[in-house]
Design an enzyme around this catalytic site. Structure first.
Site, PDB file in Angstrom:
ATOM      1  N   GLY A   1       0.829  -1.197   0.000  1.00 40.19           N
ATOM      2  CA  GLY A   1       0.000   0.000   0.000  1.00 40.19           C
ATOM      3  C   GLY A   1       0.861   1.243   0.000  1.00 40.19           C
ATOM      4  N   LYS A   2       0.273   2.297  -0.546  1.00 42.32           N
ATOM      5  CA  LYS A   2       0.973   3.573  -0.510  1.00 42.32           C
ATOM      6  C   LYS A   2       0.149   4.491   0.359  1.00 42.32           C
ATOM      7  CE  LYS A   2       4.187   3.699  -4.135  1.00 42.32           C
ATOM      8  NZ  LYS A   2       5.194   2.962  -3.399  1.00 42.32           N
TER       9      LYS A   2
ATOM     10  N   GLU B   1      -0.240   8.188   2.551  1.00 41.28           N
ATOM     11  CA  GLU B   1       0.051   9.594   2.391  1.00 41.28           C
ATOM     12  C   GLU B   1       1.523   9.891   2.685  1.00 41.28           C
ATOM     13  OE1 GLU B   1      -3.339  11.825   2.689  1.00 41.28           O
ATOM     14  OE2 GLU B   1      -1.707  13.171   2.227  1.00 41.28           O
TER      15      GLU B   1
ATOM     16  N   ASP C   1       5.267   4.104   2.652  1.00 39.46           N
ATOM     17  CA  ASP C   1       4.756   2.853   2.110  1.00 39.46           C
ATOM     18  C   ASP C   1       4.309   1.917   3.224  1.00 39.46           C
ATOM     19  OD1 ASP C   1       5.440   3.846  -0.289  1.00 39.46           O
ATOM     20  OD2 ASP C   1       7.216   2.595  -0.581  1.00 39.46           O
ATOM     21  N   VAL C   2       3.369   1.074   2.875  1.00 42.79           N
ATOM     22  CA  VAL C   2       2.992  -0.008   3.774  1.00 42.79           C
ATOM     23  C   VAL C   2       3.509  -1.298   3.144  1.00 42.79           C
ATOM     24  CG1 VAL C   2       1.095  -1.212   4.908  1.00 42.79           C
ATOM     25  CG2 VAL C   2       0.954   1.251   4.530  1.00 42.79           C
TER      26      VAL C   2
ATOM     27  N   LYS D   1       4.404  -0.009   8.400  1.00 41.01           N
ATOM     28  CA  LYS D   1       4.322   1.333   7.849  1.00 41.01           C
ATOM     29  C   LYS D   1       5.715   1.935   7.986  1.00 41.01           C
ATOM     30  CE  LYS D   1       0.361   4.120   7.997  1.00 41.01           C
ATOM     31  NZ  LYS D   1      -0.604   4.962   8.687  1.00 41.01           N
TER      32      LYS D   1
ATOM     33  N   ASP E   1     -10.708  10.649  12.148  1.00 40.24           N
ATOM     34  CA  ASP E   1     -10.526  10.395  10.716  1.00 40.24           C
ATOM     35  C   ASP E   1     -11.198   9.087  10.333  1.00 40.24           C
ATOM     36  OD1 ASP E   1      -9.723  10.823   8.147  1.00 40.24           O
ATOM     37  OD2 ASP E   1      -7.651  10.188   8.453  1.00 40.24           O
TER      38      ASP E   1
HETATM   39  P1  ADP Z   1      -2.714   6.484   4.584  1.00 44.38           P
HETATM   40  O1  ADP Z   1      -3.672   6.685   5.696  1.00 44.38           O
HETATM   41  O2  ADP Z   1      -1.596   7.456   4.632  1.00 44.38           O
HETATM   42  O3  ADP Z   1      -3.411   6.420   3.260  1.00 44.38           O
HETATM   43  P2  ADP Z   1      -2.685   3.749   5.328  1.00 44.38           P
HETATM   44  O4  ADP Z   1      -2.098   3.450   6.621  1.00 44.38           O
HETATM   45  O5  ADP Z   1      -4.168   3.826   5.318  1.00 44.38           O
HETATM   46  O6  ADP Z   1      -2.039   5.063   4.781  1.00 44.38           O
HETATM   47  O7  ADP Z   1      -2.221   2.634   4.321  1.00 44.38           O
HETATM   48  C1  ADP Z   1      -2.412   2.690   2.918  1.00 44.38           C
HETATM   49  C2  ADP Z   1      -2.875   1.358   2.376  1.00 44.38           C
HETATM   50  O8  ADP Z   1      -2.014   0.304   2.778  1.00 44.38           O
HETATM   51  C3  ADP Z   1      -4.259   0.948   2.882  1.00 44.38           C
HETATM   52  O9  ADP Z   1      -5.285   1.471   2.113  1.00 44.38           O
HETATM   53  C4  ADP Z   1      -4.199  -0.572   2.770  1.00 44.38           C
HETATM   54  O10 ADP Z   1      -4.493  -0.989   1.465  1.00 44.38           O
HETATM   55  C5  ADP Z   1      -2.745  -0.869   3.067  1.00 44.38           C
HETATM   56  N1  ADP Z   1      -2.579  -1.223   4.495  1.00 44.38           N
HETATM   57  C6  ADP Z   1      -2.344  -0.379   5.520  1.00 44.38           C
HETATM   58  N2  ADP Z   1      -2.259  -1.021   6.685  1.00 44.38           N
HETATM   59  C7  ADP Z   1      -2.437  -2.330   6.413  1.00 44.38           C
HETATM   60  C8  ADP Z   1      -2.486  -3.534   7.208  1.00 44.38           C
HETATM   61  N3  ADP Z   1      -2.321  -3.487   8.537  1.00 44.38           N
HETATM   62  N4  ADP Z   1      -2.677  -4.703   6.566  1.00 44.38           N
HETATM   63  C9  ADP Z   1      -2.873  -4.732   5.232  1.00 44.38           C
HETATM   64  N5  ADP Z   1      -2.854  -3.649   4.439  1.00 44.38           N
HETATM   65  C10 ADP Z   1      -2.639  -2.460   5.002  1.00 44.38           C
END
Ligand code: ADP
Ligand code: MG
Length: 449
Positions: free
Chosen positions: A204-205, A207, A210-211, A224, A316
């Site tokens: 995931g990306k 803000e 990267d995740v 994260k 949020d």
């Molecule tokens: P932001 O809030 O900055 O957009 P997020 O933390 O929501 O970042 O993460 C972005 C994306 O990464 C999410 O929409 C999801 O698809 C993936 N992701 C985040 N945390 C997890 C997790 N614990 N397990 C699986 N996917 C995740």
């Protein structure tokens, strides 16, 4: 609570992290490895031994001195990745702070003579040396030979090696009121070992970073990664909030890794089915069916009730910040804006006040859907909404008091709840607890059909 010779015993439910490996000698012992998380389930006759359970559910006795109690990090606001950074102070103030002399004691301040630059002040054999750190083309340097991305990297470098300075940096002079983040996460049992974390692939990306899907000691985790120092500082607060929360419908923090170079890794449970938005979109609400949508609404509501009861405000809440686990449990994530309501204020009233759209509309964060946890109208709407106007256009209208029609296929009972949540008068708006009770009722009586 049981008390042994003045020392309070750890209550049932206390979490511990193993400091050492323990093989066990007796049959009733529970063997564990360094880094394992154990939950206390009872005391024994011997105050140095507890009954505990590991994450696989196996039970046995453990020696208390082999483990460290895990605690919530409460001083979130004071945690700093750069506790040695003192901001705009003068040369004289810096010298006073570095008194009494102690070779290797250091701090960094903003340069008074050269705005935009910094100064590294180091105590060395009774004298304080001031080194100008120049900021050039986005990089920092003292000697114009070695360049650094940020102050943390610079400090890390000179901690290892004097490299031309009068001494290497040995001991940071902490800014008053700050706590070194790394130390605090270690002290409270939340620091993970980078060596045991394998980063597998980006999933995931966000803000701000990267995740990544990772493996921590054989368990799939989500990591994260925040590489930018200033952002990392902001996420420290998020991580510290997460250490205080534990609920089956909140994405669970597993630990934190603070790297000297300023990177921060927040490790959480892996949510195999991704964000709820994508989940709903890719599968289609009609395909998922009423029971499933109601279950998601309830999951989120339970998480929010837990936050509400514990005086946390998420601020949020939106379906993109809800993730779905392998076994289809929806869990709220993204605590970046979550705040613990101050205990010095009127806590009984605070959550409502804090979460009202009236109070927070002004402070609308740039990526918030709604500024606060108004009991879930947007979320219910997001879960049930199928077509028509983009939600982004619907929500501001709802905020102004407009009550939109029931989304296609939304059960009348759920739509009724939605409308109640849209009430702008906080006194009339249901709490998450009421919402949860009503959703449970709808579920039990299968009124969503
Ligand atoms: P932001 O809030 O900055 O957009 P997020 O933390 O929501 O970042 O993460 C972005 C994306 O990464 C999410 O929409 C999801 O698809 C993936 N992701 C985040 N945390 C997890 C997790 N614990 N397990 C699986 N996917 C995740
Ligand atoms: Mg998000």
């Amino acid at each position: 609570m049981t008390s042994f010779s003045g020392k309070t015993a750890w209550p049932t439910g206390t979490e511990c992290v193993a400091k050492y490996n323990f093989q066990g000698t007796m049959e009733q012992d529970l063997p564990f490895s360094k880094g394992d998380v154990l939950t206390i389930i009872g005391v024994t006759k011997d105050p140095n031994w507890y009954k505990a359970k590991n994450t696989l559910g196996r039970e046995g006795t453990i020696p208390a001195n082999y483990v460290q109690k895990r605690e919530g990090v409460k001083s979130g606001g004071k945690l700093s990745l750069m506790p040695w950074f003192h901001g705009k102070i003068t040369r004289d103030q810096a010298e006073r702070l570095l008194y009494p002399p102690e070779t290797g004691l250091f701090l960094v301040r903003e340069s008074t003579n050269y705005p935009g630059d910094y100064t590294l002040c180091v105590s060395c054999e009774g004298k304080v040396e001031h080194y100008r750190i120049i900021y050039h083309n986005g990089k920092l340097s003292i000697d114009e030979e070695e360049y650094f991305e940020n102050l943390m990297q610079l400090v890390e470098h000179y901690t290892k090696d004097a490299d031309g300075l009068c001494t290497r940096l040995i001991k940071p002079k902490l800014m008053e009121g700050t706590v070194a983040a790394q130390d605090e996460f270690s002290r409270s049992g939340w620091a993970l070992n980078m060596k045991e974390l394998k980063l597998i692939q980006t999933i995931g990306k966000g803000e701000f970073g990267d995740v990544i899907l990772g493996d921590y000691r054989g368990t799939k985790v989500a990591v994260k990664c925040i590489k930018h120092d200033a952002t990392a500082q902001a996420f420290i607060a998020e991580a510290s909030v997460m250490t205080q929360l534990r609920h089956n419908n909140l994405v669970q923090l597993l630990g934190v890794i603070v790297e000297d170079r300023g990177s921060l890794f927040i490790v959480t449970e892996f949510m195999a089915k991704g964000s709820l938005v994508d989940y709903l979109r890719s599968r289609g609400r009609t395909v998922l069916g009423g029971e499933c949508l109601l279950k998601f609404s309830l999951d989120v509501c339970e998480a929010m009730e837990y936050l509400e009861v514990n005086n946390f405000v998420h601020r949020d809440l939106a379906a993109r910040n809800v993730l779905v686990s392998e076994d289809n449990i929806a869990k709220v994530s993204d605590f970046g804006l979550t705040k613990e309501a101050s205990s010095t204020q009127d806590t009984a009233k605070l959550p409502v006040k804090w979460t009202s759209p009236e109070a927070l509309r002004e402070k609308l964060c740039f990526y918030c859907f709604l500024p606060s946890d108004i009991p879930s109208p947007t979320l219910l709407l997001e879960i049930y909404y199928q077509q028509g106007l983009p939600l982004k256009e619907v929500v501001p209208r709802v905020e102004k008091g407009y009550k939109m029609d029931a989304p296609d296929g939304c059960p009348a009972v759920v739509y009724d709840l939605m409308k109640q949540c849209w009430t702008l008068d906080p006194a009339v708006r249901p709490s998450f607890r009421m919402l949860r009770e009503k959703l449970q009722h709808i579920r039990a009586k299968e009124l969503y059909l």
